[in-house]
Design a protein around this motif. Structure first.
Motif, PDB file in Angstrom:
ATOM      1  N   LEU A  35      25.927 -25.550 -33.100  1.00 19.98           N
ATOM      2  CA  LEU A  35      25.202 -24.673 -32.135  1.00 19.98           C
ATOM      3  C   LEU A  35      24.484 -23.491 -32.525  1.00 19.98           C
ATOM      4  CD1 LEU A  35      24.711 -24.237 -28.917  1.00 19.98           C
ATOM      5  CD2 LEU A  35      26.793 -22.809 -29.098  1.00 19.98           C
ATOM      6  N   SER A  36      23.127 -23.499 -32.395  1.00 21.80           N
ATOM      7  CA  SER A  36      22.386 -22.117 -33.072  1.00 21.80           C
ATOM      8  C   SER A  36      21.902 -21.430 -31.693  1.00 21.80           C
ATOM      9  CB  SER A  36      21.275 -22.802 -33.956  1.00 21.80           C
ATOM     10  OG  SER A  36      20.101 -23.532 -32.970  1.00 21.80           O
TER      11      SER A  36
ATOM     12  N   SER B 121      17.919 -12.264 -26.764  1.00 21.12           N
ATOM     13  CA  SER B 121      18.072 -12.910 -28.185  1.00 21.12           C
ATOM     14  C   SER B 121      19.530 -13.512 -28.155  1.00 21.12           C
ATOM     15  CB  SER B 121      17.730 -11.871 -29.252  1.00 21.12           C
ATOM     16  OG  SER B 121      18.938 -10.988 -29.159  1.00 21.12           O
ATOM     17  N   GLN B 122      20.433 -13.434 -27.058  1.00 24.29           N
ATOM     18  CA  GLN B 122      21.752 -13.655 -27.194  1.00 24.29           C
ATOM     19  C   GLN B 122      22.020 -14.650 -25.572  1.00 24.29           C
ATOM     20  OE1 GLN B 122      24.171 -10.518 -28.116  1.00 24.29           O
ATOM     21  NE2 GLN B 122      26.277 -11.821 -28.498  1.00 24.29           N
TER      22      GLN B 122
ATOM     23  N   LEU C 175      31.862 -13.452 -23.389  1.00 22.53           N
ATOM     24  CA  LEU C 175      31.969 -13.808 -24.672  1.00 22.53           C
ATOM     25  C   LEU C 175      30.552 -14.337 -25.420  1.00 22.53           C
ATOM     26  CD1 LEU C 175      34.893 -16.251 -24.106  1.00 22.53           C
ATOM     27  CD2 LEU C 175      35.092 -13.772 -25.063  1.00 22.53           C
ATOM     28  N   ASP C 176      30.346 -14.040 -26.682  1.00 22.39           N
ATOM     29  CA  ASP C 176      29.072 -14.491 -27.259  1.00 22.39           C
ATOM     30  C   ASP C 176      29.456 -16.108 -27.383  1.00 22.39           C
ATOM     31  OD1 ASP C 176      26.768 -14.193 -29.005  1.00 22.39           O
ATOM     32  OD2 ASP C 176      28.080 -15.218 -30.542  1.00 22.39           O
ATOM     33  N   ALA C 177      28.164 -17.120 -27.000  1.00 23.71           N
ATOM     34  CA  ALA C 177      28.260 -18.309 -26.797  1.00 23.71           C
ATOM     35  C   ALA C 177      28.262 -18.741 -28.373  1.00 23.71           C
ATOM     36  CB  ALA C 177      27.068 -18.719 -25.996  1.00 23.71           C
ATOM     37  N   LEU C 178      27.921 -18.210 -29.124  1.00 30.33           N
ATOM     38  CA  LEU C 178      27.759 -18.868 -30.793  1.00 30.33           C
ATOM     39  C   LEU C 178      29.330 -18.774 -31.089  1.00 30.33           C
ATOM     40  CD1 LEU C 178      24.295 -17.611 -32.081  1.00 30.33           C
ATOM     41  CD2 LEU C 178      24.975 -19.757 -31.154  1.00 30.33           C
TER      42      LEU C 178
ATOM     43  N   LEU D 149      19.678 -20.683 -26.318  1.00 28.78           N
ATOM     44  CA  LEU D 149      18.688 -20.022 -25.547  1.00 28.78           C
ATOM     45  C   LEU D 149      17.778 -21.208 -24.838  1.00 28.78           C
ATOM     46  CD1 LEU D 149      17.557 -17.089 -27.796  1.00 28.78           C
ATOM     47  CD2 LEU D 149      18.526 -17.019 -25.533  1.00 28.78           C
ATOM     48  N   ALA D 150      17.468 -22.302 -25.613  1.00 23.05           N
ATOM     49  CA  ALA D 150      17.045 -23.404 -24.859  1.00 23.05           C
ATOM     50  C   ALA D 150      17.639 -24.076 -23.697  1.00 23.05           C
ATOM     51  CB  ALA D 150      16.600 -24.504 -26.024  1.00 23.05           C
TER      52      ALA D 150
END
Length: 515
Positions: free
Chosen positions: A8-9, A56-57, A67-70, A14-15
Motif C-alpha cells: 500500500l502506497s 496528501s493523506q 489512524l493513518d491508513a499507511l 488516495l486513488a
C-alpha cells in the motif's frame, strides 16, 4: 528474515479514496490482489464509510480517533479532511474485492461463501476489472466448491470481453456447466453478440442447459412421486394387515397414524425439556414410542369392540368410524384443536442438490429409506416368524388353524396390534414433513384403502406397487393439470381398474379363495 513488502502506497490510498469512479474501481481491484493487511483494512474502512482523506493523506476513522491508513498509527485528523464517498458501482466493486480477499485468507467454508458472492456479482453486473483477482485466486489451492463457483464467475466476466476467443471459450465453459443460473446471462449475451461463431456456441450452450433443466424437472417429479408413494406405503402397510389379511374395515386407521404422530411430539417435548443436548437423537426413542402407543390402542380396540364383529363388515365400518370420532375428540381435549409442530433433528434438515437445480431434502430421503426398512421388516415378520405363520394360517383357514391348536383370538389381537403399530410408525414419519393435528389421519385414510384395494387384498407386494404407482401417477398428472384434476384422474383410474380386475394387481391365492 526480511519483513513482507508493503504493497500500500500513499498514491494507491488516495486513488481509492478520491477521483473518478473508474480509476477508484481499478485501484480497489489492484489492492484486493496485493495480499497486504493495510490494503485490506483500507478497503474495509471504505466499505464501512469510515474513510477520510486530505490533500496528501488518507485516514481510517474509528470512533473518536483517526489512524493513518499507511502505517495504522494514530494521526491528527485535519479539519479540512473530506469523506470518501461511495456510489453503487463502487459498492459492487468493494463487495467483489472483499470477497476476493476472503479467498486468500479464509477457510474452506468462507471460501465457498466468498466464491458464491463473486459469482453473483459477475452474473448480475459483469465488470472485467475483477478478472485478474479471480484468475489469481484460481491459481491458488482453493476448495473444490469455491473453485467451481469462481470458474463460472471467470467465464461470465470473459463473456463480456472484447476478445472473441475469450468470449468463445467462456460460452463453451458456461455450456459445460449446464446450470440454470447461467441461462439469463447467455440469453442476454446472445442478443448482443456480433460473432456468428460465438452465437453458435451460445445457442448450443443454451440448448444444453435447457436439456439439463428438462431432465432435472422430470427427475424432480419422479422423486416427488416416489416420495409420496413411500408415504402412502407407510400409511397403508398397517391397513394391509388389518384389512388385507384380517378383513377388518378399520375406519380408525387414520387416527392410529395420528396417535403415532402425537407420541413423537410428546417425546420431542421431553427431550427438549430434560435432554436438550441429546435432542438430535429423540427419534430413536420416538419410533418405539409411536409404535407402542398405536399398537396398544389397536389392541384395546380389537379386544373390546372388533372381536365381536368379525364377519360383519358393515357393523365393523360403523363401529370403527365411531371410534375414530372418539379418538379425534380425545386428542382435541388433551392437546387442543390447533396443530402442533414437530422439529426435525439437525441431521434431517437441508438436502443435497444434483444437476444444478434439483434439490433432494434429507427428510424425504430418510423417509424413503425408513419406508423400505419397515416394508422389509414386515415382510420378514409375516414370512419367517412364528407369529407370521400363525397370522397366515388363521387368514387362510381359521377353523383348521384352530384345530391345529392355534389360539385364533390371541393371534387376531396380535395381528391387529401389529397393523396398528405400523400405522404409528407412519405417524412418526409424517410428523417430520408436516404439522401434527387431530385431523392428520383423515388426509390418509381414503388413500390407504385405495392402495390396499388396488394392490390386492392381503398382498404386501401389491401394496408396494400400488403405493409407488399412485404416487408417481398423481405427481406427474399434478404437474401437468393441477392437484385437483390429478386426484380426480387417480380416482377414475382406480374405479376403472377395479371394475376390470376386482381382485387388484395381485390376486390372493389359496384354498379359502378357491372355496
Amino acid at each position: 528474515m526480511a519483513g513482507p513488502v508493503q504493497a500500500l502506497s500513499a498514491a494507491d490510498a488516495l486513488a481509492v479514496a478520491r477521483g473518478d469512479t473508474d480509476d477508484r474501481i481499478a485501484a480497489i481491484h489492484r489492492l484486493a490482489g496485493s495480499a497486504d493487511d493495510r490494503a485490506t483494512a483500507l478497503l474495509r474502512a471504505l466499505a464501512a464509510e469510515s474513510l477520510k482523506f486530505s490533500d496528501s493523506q488518507v485516514f481510517i476513522v474509528e470512533g473518536e480517533r483517526a489512524l493513518d491508513a499507511l502505517s495504522g498509527q494514530p494521526a491528527a485528523l485535519p479539519d479540512a479532511a473530506e469523506d470518501a464517498m461511495l456510489n453503487n458501482r463502487l459498492r459492487g466493486a468493494l463487495d467483489t474485492a472483499l470477497a476476493g480477499i476472503e479467498l486468500f485468507t479464509a477457510g474452506p467454508e468462507r471460501q465457498r461463501e466468498a466464491a458464491r458472492s463473486l459469482q453473483r456479482n459477475a452474473f448480475n453486473d459483469p465488470d472485467p476489472e475483477g478478472l485478474p483477482l479471480i484468475e489469481k485466486a484460481l491459481a491458488t489451492g482453493l476448495d473444490a466448491g469455491a473453485r467451481q463457483s469462481l470458474e463460472l464467475a471467470q467465464a461470465a466476466l470473459q463473456l463480456a470481453s472484447a476478445d472473441q476467443a475469450q468470449r468463445l471459450a467462456a460460452a463453451l465453459k458456461l455450456g459445460e456447466a449446464r446450470q440454470p443460473i447461467v441461462r439469463p446471462l447467455i440469453e442476454e449475451r446472445l442478443k448482443n453478440e456480433a460473432s456468428a461463431e460465438v452465437q453458435t456456441a451460445l445457442a448450443a450452450s443454451l440448448a444444453a442447459i435447457d436439456r439439463r433443466v428438462a431432465l432435472a424437472s422430470g427427475l424432480g417429479q419422479a422423486f416427488t412421486g416416489i416420495s409420496l408413494g413411500s408415504i402412502l406405503l407407510l400409511a397403508a402397510l398397517g391397513l394391509a394387515i388389518t384389512y388385507g389379511l384380517m378383513g377388518v374395515i378399520n375406519m380408525a386407521h387414520g387416527e392410529l397414524i395420528m396417535i403415532g404422530a402425537y407420541a413423537t411430539w410428546l417425546v420431542q417435548g421431553l427431550f427438549r425439556q430434560y435432554l436438550p443436548d441429546w435432542f438430535d437423537f429423540y427419534l430413536l426413542l420416538a419410533l418405539p414410542a409411536a409404535f407402542a402407543a398405536s399398537a396398544l390402542v389397536g389392541a384395546v380396540m380389537e379386544r373390546t369392540v372388533i372381536r365381536f364383529l368379525y364377519g360383519r363388515p358393515l357393523e365393523t365400518l360403523l363401529a370403527t368410524w365411531g371410534i375414530s370420532l372418539v379418538l379425534m375428540q380425545l386428542v382435541r381435549s388433551l392437546f387442543g384443536a390447533q396443530n402442533v409442530a414437530v422439529e426435525n433433528p439437525s441431521w434431517m434438515s437441508g438436502g443435497i442438490t444434483v444437476l444444478g437445480s434439483l434439490s433432494l431434502p434429507w427428510n424425504r430421503l430418510i423417509i424413503l429409506a425408513f419406508a423400505a426398512a419397515v416394508l422389509i421388516g414386515v415382510s420378514l415378520l409375516i414370512a419367517r416368524t412364528r407369529l407370521g405363520l400363525f397370522v397366515r394360517g388363521v387368514t387362510q383357514n381359521r377353523p383348521i388353524a384352530a384345530c391345529m391348536g392355534v389360539n385364533t383370538a390371541r393371534i387376531d389381537t396380535w395381528a391387529f396390534a401389529l397393523g396398528s403399530g405400523i400405522a404409528g410408525l407412519a405417524g412418526c414419519a409424517l410428523s417430520q414433513i408436516g404439522n401434527v393435528g387431530p385431523d392428520l389421519g383423515q388426509a390418509y385414510i381414503v388413500d390407504s384403502f385405495m392402495v390396499v384395494v388396488l394392490g390386492g387384498v392381503g398382498q404386501l407386494a401389491g401394496t408396494v406397487y400400488a403405493a409407488l404407482g399412485l404416487g408417481l401417477i398423481n405427481k406427474f398428472i399434478e404437474g401437468w393439470a393441477g392437484a385437483v384434476l390429478a386426484k380426480i384422474a387417480v380416482l377414475v383410474f382406480i374405479i376403472v381398474f377395479i371394475q376390470k380386475r376386482p381382485q387388484g394387481i395381485f390376486a390372493l391365492k389359496g384354498r379359502s379363495v378357491e372355496a
